[in-house]
Enzyme design. Structure first.
Site, PDB file in Angstrom:
ATOM      1  CE1 TYR A  65       0.046   2.070   4.193  1.00  0.00           C
ATOM      2  CE2 TYR A  65       0.905  -0.497   4.603  1.00  0.00           C
ATOM      3  CZ  TYR A  65       0.482   1.175   4.910  1.00  0.00           C
ATOM      4  OH  TYR A  65       1.368   1.340   6.131  1.00  0.00           O
ATOM      5  CB  CYS A  66       1.460   4.038  -1.762  1.00  0.00           C
ATOM      6  SG  CYS A  66       0.300   4.247  -3.121  1.00  0.00           S
ATOM      7  CG  HIS A  67      -1.638   9.250   0.064  1.00  0.00           C
ATOM      8  ND1 HIS A  67      -1.796   9.424   1.816  1.00  0.00           N
ATOM      9  CD2 HIS A  67      -2.336  10.305  -0.482  1.00  0.00           C
ATOM     10  CE1 HIS A  67      -2.726  10.534   1.821  1.00  0.00           C
ATOM     11  NE2 HIS A  67      -3.082  10.813   0.660  1.00  0.00           N
ATOM     12  CB  VAL A  93      -2.835   4.829   3.969  1.00  0.00           C
ATOM     13  CG1 VAL A  93      -2.557   6.268   3.756  1.00  0.00           C
ATOM     14  CG2 VAL A  93      -2.869   4.643   5.429  1.00  0.00           C
TER      15      VAL A  93
END
Length: 104
Positions: A65-67, A93
């Site tokens: 995952y990232c932003h 996120v």
């Protein structure tokens, strides 16, 4: 790379709590990580992933995952090419937080 299908899962498809055997990989930058991340996540910023890829366990599934999901999609494709069972977290996120899932 566009012809590669990137495995993706919605937050609702991730067990709560996250199973201990599931590796969670955060590919955001250091300041984003410090602002809040999924408990127990491994932190390797996307820009360092190629040189640190051996730190990612290859013997189980990896939730990346990232932003918002863009960087993690690239990381997922990279890990898939290395034979890792990686899955991108749709919405990153942001979606995790909106779903009421905890961050530390």
């Amino acid at each position: 790379m566009d012809d590669i299908s990137i495995p993706t899962v919605e937050v609702s498809g991730v067990p709560d709590p996250v199973p201990a055997e599931l590796v969670v990989l955060d590919v955001r930058e250091d300041d984003e990580w410090a602002a809040g991340h999924i408990d127990g996540a491994l932190h390797i910023p996307l820009g360092q992933l190629a040189e640190r890829a051996d730190e990612v366990p290859a013997d189980g599934q990896v939730l990346v995952y990232c932003h918002a999901g863009g960087r993690s999609a690239r990381a997922t494709a990279f890990l898939q090419q290395r034979g890792v069972d990686a899955v991108n977290l749709a919405g990153g996120v942001i979606s995790w937080h909106q779903a009421g899932r905890p961050l530390v």
